[in-house]
Design a protein around this motif. Structure first.
Motif, PDB file in Angstrom:
ATOM      1  N   VAL A  44      -5.695 -20.832-108.391  1.00 38.39           N
ATOM      2  CA  VAL A  44      -6.482 -20.973-107.170  1.00 38.39           C
ATOM      3  C   VAL A  44      -5.531 -21.519-106.100  1.00 38.39           C
ATOM      4  O   VAL A  44      -4.901 -22.554-106.296  1.00 38.39           O
ATOM      5  CB  VAL A  44      -7.679 -21.922-107.387  1.00 38.39           C
ATOM      6  CG1 VAL A  44      -8.468 -22.080-106.106  1.00 38.39           C
ATOM      7  CG2 VAL A  44      -8.576 -21.391-108.508  1.00 38.39           C
ATOM      8  N   PHE A  45      -5.440 -20.819-105.004  1.00 39.64           N
ATOM      9  CA  PHE A  45      -4.495 -21.171-103.957  1.00 39.64           C
ATOM     10  C   PHE A  45      -5.167 -21.998-102.858  1.00 39.64           C
ATOM     11  O   PHE A  45      -6.160 -21.572-102.265  1.00 39.64           O
ATOM     12  CB  PHE A  45      -3.861 -19.908-103.373  1.00 39.64           C
ATOM     13  CG  PHE A  45      -2.987 -19.214-104.381  1.00 39.64           C
ATOM     14  CD1 PHE A  45      -1.652 -19.556-104.495  1.00 39.64           C
ATOM     15  CD2 PHE A  45      -3.516 -18.272-105.242  1.00 39.64           C
ATOM     16  CE1 PHE A  45      -0.845 -18.948-105.458  1.00 39.64           C
ATOM     17  CE2 PHE A  45      -2.726 -17.662-106.204  1.00 39.64           C
ATOM     18  CZ  PHE A  45      -1.385 -17.997-106.314  1.00 39.64           C
ATOM     19  N   ALA A  46      -4.600 -23.189-102.628  1.00 39.52           N
ATOM     20  CA  ALA A  46      -5.129 -24.114-101.625  1.00 39.52           C
ATOM     21  C   ALA A  46      -5.065 -23.505-100.227  1.00 39.52           C
ATOM     22  O   ALA A  46      -4.144 -22.748 -99.910  1.00 39.52           O
ATOM     23  CB  ALA A  46      -4.345 -25.423-101.661  1.00 39.52           C
ATOM     24  N   LYS A  47      -6.034 -23.843 -99.429  1.00 41.22           N
ATOM     25  CA  LYS A  47      -6.109 -23.405 -98.024  1.00 41.22           C
ATOM     26  C   LYS A  47      -6.046 -21.895 -97.873  1.00 41.22           C
ATOM     27  O   LYS A  47      -5.561 -21.383 -96.872  1.00 41.22           O
ATOM     28  CB  LYS A  47      -5.014 -24.076 -97.204  1.00 41.22           C
ATOM     29  CG  LYS A  47      -5.116 -25.585 -97.182  1.00 41.22           C
ATOM     30  CD  LYS A  47      -3.994 -26.189 -96.395  1.00 41.22           C
ATOM     31  CE  LYS A  47      -4.069 -27.701 -96.489  1.00 41.22           C
ATOM     32  NZ  LYS A  47      -2.914 -28.349 -95.888  1.00 41.22           N
ATOM     33  N   ALA A  48      -6.519 -21.184 -98.895  1.00 34.28           N
ATOM     34  CA  ALA A  48      -6.535 -19.716 -98.831  1.00 34.28           C
ATOM     35  C   ALA A  48      -7.968 -19.233 -98.999  1.00 34.28           C
ATOM     36  O   ALA A  48      -8.724 -19.758 -99.805  1.00 34.28           O
ATOM     37  CB  ALA A  48      -5.644 -19.136 -99.924  1.00 34.28           C
ATOM     38  N   ASP A  49      -8.317 -18.240 -98.229  1.00 36.84           N
ATOM     39  CA  ASP A  49      -9.658 -17.677 -98.263  1.00 36.84           C
ATOM     40  C   ASP A  49      -9.622 -16.304 -98.931  1.00 36.84           C
ATOM     41  O   ASP A  49      -8.561 -15.831 -99.346  1.00 36.84           O
ATOM     42  CB  ASP A  49     -10.192 -17.547 -96.831  1.00 36.84           C
ATOM     43  CG  ASP A  49     -11.708 -17.497 -96.758  1.00 36.84           C
ATOM     44  OD1 ASP A  49     -12.360 -17.241 -97.788  1.00 36.84           O
ATOM     45  OD2 ASP A  49     -12.248 -17.717 -95.658  1.00 36.84           O
ATOM     46  N   HIS A  50     -10.751 -15.652 -98.988  1.00 37.45           N
ATOM     47  CA  HIS A  50     -10.842 -14.297 -99.539  1.00 37.45           C
ATOM     48  C   HIS A  50      -9.910 -13.381 -98.742  1.00 37.45           C
ATOM     49  O   HIS A  50      -9.868 -13.433 -97.527  1.00 37.45           O
ATOM     50  CB  HIS A  50     -12.286 -13.804 -99.446  1.00 37.45           C
ATOM     51  CG  HIS A  50     -12.484 -12.465-100.066  1.00 37.45           C
ATOM     52  ND1 HIS A  50     -12.715 -12.310-101.407  1.00 37.45           N
ATOM     53  CD2 HIS A  50     -12.462 -11.225 -99.541  1.00 37.45           C
ATOM     54  CE1 HIS A  50     -12.836 -11.030-101.688  1.00 37.45           C
ATOM     55  NE2 HIS A  50     -12.686 -10.341-100.571  1.00 37.45           N
ATOM     56  N   GLY A  51      -9.140 -12.586 -99.448  1.00 39.81           N
ATOM     57  CA  GLY A  51      -8.257 -11.644 -98.785  1.00 39.81           C
ATOM     58  C   GLY A  51      -6.935 -12.245 -98.326  1.00 39.81           C
ATOM     59  O   GLY A  51      -6.227 -11.632 -97.526  1.00 39.81           O
ATOM     60  N   PHE A  52      -6.578 -13.423 -98.845  1.00 40.49           N
ATOM     61  CA  PHE A  52      -5.352 -14.085 -98.396  1.00 40.49           C
ATOM     62  C   PHE A  52      -4.101 -13.267 -98.684  1.00 40.49           C
ATOM     63  O   PHE A  52      -3.056 -13.489 -98.085  1.00 40.49           O
ATOM     64  CB  PHE A  52      -5.207 -15.479 -99.025  1.00 40.49           C
ATOM     65  CG  PHE A  52      -4.784 -15.473-100.476  1.00 40.49           C
ATOM     66  CD1 PHE A  52      -3.442 -15.483-100.825  1.00 40.49           C
ATOM     67  CD2 PHE A  52      -5.728 -15.452-101.483  1.00 40.49           C
ATOM     68  CE1 PHE A  52      -3.044 -15.483-102.158  1.00 40.49           C
ATOM     69  CE2 PHE A  52      -5.349 -15.459-102.818  1.00 40.49           C
ATOM     70  CZ  PHE A  52      -4.004 -15.470-103.156  1.00 40.49           C
ATOM     71  N   ARG A  67      -2.400 -15.314 -95.849  1.00 38.61           N
ATOM     72  CA  ARG A  67      -1.567 -16.522 -95.964  1.00 38.61           C
ATOM     73  C   ARG A  67      -0.276 -16.117 -96.655  1.00 38.61           C
ATOM     74  O   ARG A  67      -0.242 -15.920 -97.875  1.00 38.61           O
ATOM     75  CB  ARG A  67      -2.269 -17.625 -96.754  1.00 38.61           C
ATOM     76  CG  ARG A  67      -3.547 -18.150 -96.134  1.00 38.61           C
ATOM     77  CD  ARG A  67      -3.257 -18.887 -94.816  1.00 38.61           C
ATOM     78  NE  ARG A  67      -4.471 -19.290 -94.139  1.00 38.61           N
ATOM     79  CZ  ARG A  67      -5.073 -18.592 -93.181  1.00 38.61           C
ATOM     80  NH1 ARG A  67      -4.595 -17.439 -92.782  1.00 38.61           N
ATOM     81  NH2 ARG A  67      -6.155 -19.052 -92.611  1.00 38.61           N
ATOM     82  N   ALA A  68       0.783 -15.965 -95.878  1.00 31.90           N
ATOM     83  CA  ALA A  68       2.053 -15.431 -96.375  1.00 31.90           C
ATOM     84  C   ALA A  68       2.592 -16.211 -97.568  1.00 31.90           C
ATOM     85  O   ALA A  68       3.010 -15.619 -98.565  1.00 31.90           O
ATOM     86  CB  ALA A  68       3.085 -15.399 -95.254  1.00 31.90           C
ATOM     87  N   GLU A  69       2.607 -17.527 -97.488  1.00 34.68           N
ATOM     88  CA  GLU A  69       3.177 -18.322 -98.572  1.00 34.68           C
ATOM     89  C   GLU A  69       2.375 -18.156 -99.860  1.00 34.68           C
ATOM     90  O   GLU A  69       2.949 -17.965-100.935  1.00 34.68           O
ATOM     91  CB  GLU A  69       3.226 -19.801 -98.174  1.00 34.68           C
ATOM     92  CG  GLU A  69       3.963 -20.650 -99.185  1.00 34.68           C
ATOM     93  CD  GLU A  69       4.090 -22.101 -98.736  1.00 34.68           C
ATOM     94  OE1 GLU A  69       4.007 -22.975 -99.608  1.00 34.68           O
ATOM     95  OE2 GLU A  69       4.279 -22.340 -97.536  1.00 34.68           O
ATOM     96  N   ALA A  70       1.062 -18.217 -99.758  1.00 35.20           N
ATOM     97  CA  ALA A  70       0.210 -18.036-100.939  1.00 35.20           C
ATOM     98  C   ALA A  70       0.354 -16.623-101.495  1.00 35.20           C
ATOM     99  O   ALA A  70       0.412 -16.430-102.717  1.00 35.20           O
ATOM    100  CB  ALA A  70      -1.253 -18.325-100.592  1.00 35.20           C
ATOM    101  N   ALA A  71       0.441 -15.647-100.621  1.00 33.91           N
ATOM    102  CA  ALA A  71       0.591 -14.258-101.070  1.00 33.91           C
ATOM    103  C   ALA A  71       1.912 -14.060-101.802  1.00 33.91           C
ATOM    104  O   ALA A  71       1.963 -13.406-102.853  1.00 33.91           O
ATOM    105  CB  ALA A  71       0.498 -13.303 -99.877  1.00 33.91           C
ATOM    106  N   GLU A  72       2.979 -14.634-101.283  1.00 33.40           N
ATOM    107  CA  GLU A  72       4.283 -14.508-101.932  1.00 33.40           C
ATOM    108  C   GLU A  72       4.262 -15.172-103.314  1.00 33.40           C
ATOM    109  O   GLU A  72       4.757 -14.608-104.291  1.00 33.40           O
ATOM    110  CB  GLU A  72       5.369 -15.149-101.068  1.00 33.40           C
ATOM    111  CG  GLU A  72       6.751 -15.011-101.662  1.00 33.40           C
ATOM    112  CD  GLU A  72       7.839 -15.615-100.787  1.00 33.40           C
ATOM    113  OE1 GLU A  72       8.921 -15.895-101.333  1.00 33.40           O
ATOM    114  OE2 GLU A  72       7.617 -15.797 -99.574  1.00 33.40           O
ATOM    115  N   THR A  73       3.685 -16.352-103.391  1.00 37.51           N
ATOM    116  CA  THR A  73       3.584 -17.049-104.679  1.00 37.51           C
ATOM    117  C   THR A  73       2.715 -16.264-105.650  1.00 37.51           C
ATOM    118  O   THR A  73       3.066 -16.112-106.828  1.00 37.51           O
ATOM    119  CB  THR A  73       3.011 -18.466-104.477  1.00 37.51           C
ATOM    120  OG1 THR A  73       3.874 -19.188-103.599  1.00 37.51           O
ATOM    121  CG2 THR A  73       2.886 -19.209-105.787  1.00 37.51           C
ATOM    122  N   ALA A  74       1.589 -15.753-105.173  1.00 35.03           N
ATOM    123  CA  ALA A  74       0.688 -14.974-106.031  1.00 35.03           C
ATOM    124  C   ALA A  74       1.386 -13.720-106.560  1.00 35.03           C
ATOM    125  O   ALA A  74       1.227 -13.357-107.730  1.00 35.03           O
ATOM    126  CB  ALA A  74      -0.574 -14.591-105.256  1.00 35.03           C
TER     127      ALA A  74
END
Length: 69
Positions: A30-38, A47-54
């Motif tokens: 679960v990615f902090a400060k990220a919403d549906h479609g991040f 959310r670029a950082e969350a997307a890269e990590t995911a």
């Protein structure tokens, strides 16, 4: 994403529980400060950082799973 109201925490817990119960290999992040479609760079919720990590976690998990088979 943590802020995705379409999948409440109670549902995430139940998904984990069922996957464990049925011995289905999985990882749930679960990615902090990220919403549906991040993950989609065409959305306001991207959310670029969350997307890269995911993406990195997804590739790592799939490679590990394919090595087992």
């Amino acid at each position: 994403g943590e802020e995705d109201v379409s999948i409440p925490e109670v549902d995430r817990f139940e998904i984990r529980k069922q996957l464990d119960l049925h011995h289905i290999p999985h990882e749930i992040h679960v990615f902090a400060k990220a919403d549906h479609g991040f993950f989609c760079n065409q959305r306001k919720t991207y959310r670029a950082e969350a997307a890269e990590t995911a993406w990195k976690k997804s590739l790592h998990w799939m490679k590990a799973l394919l090595r087992k088979n």
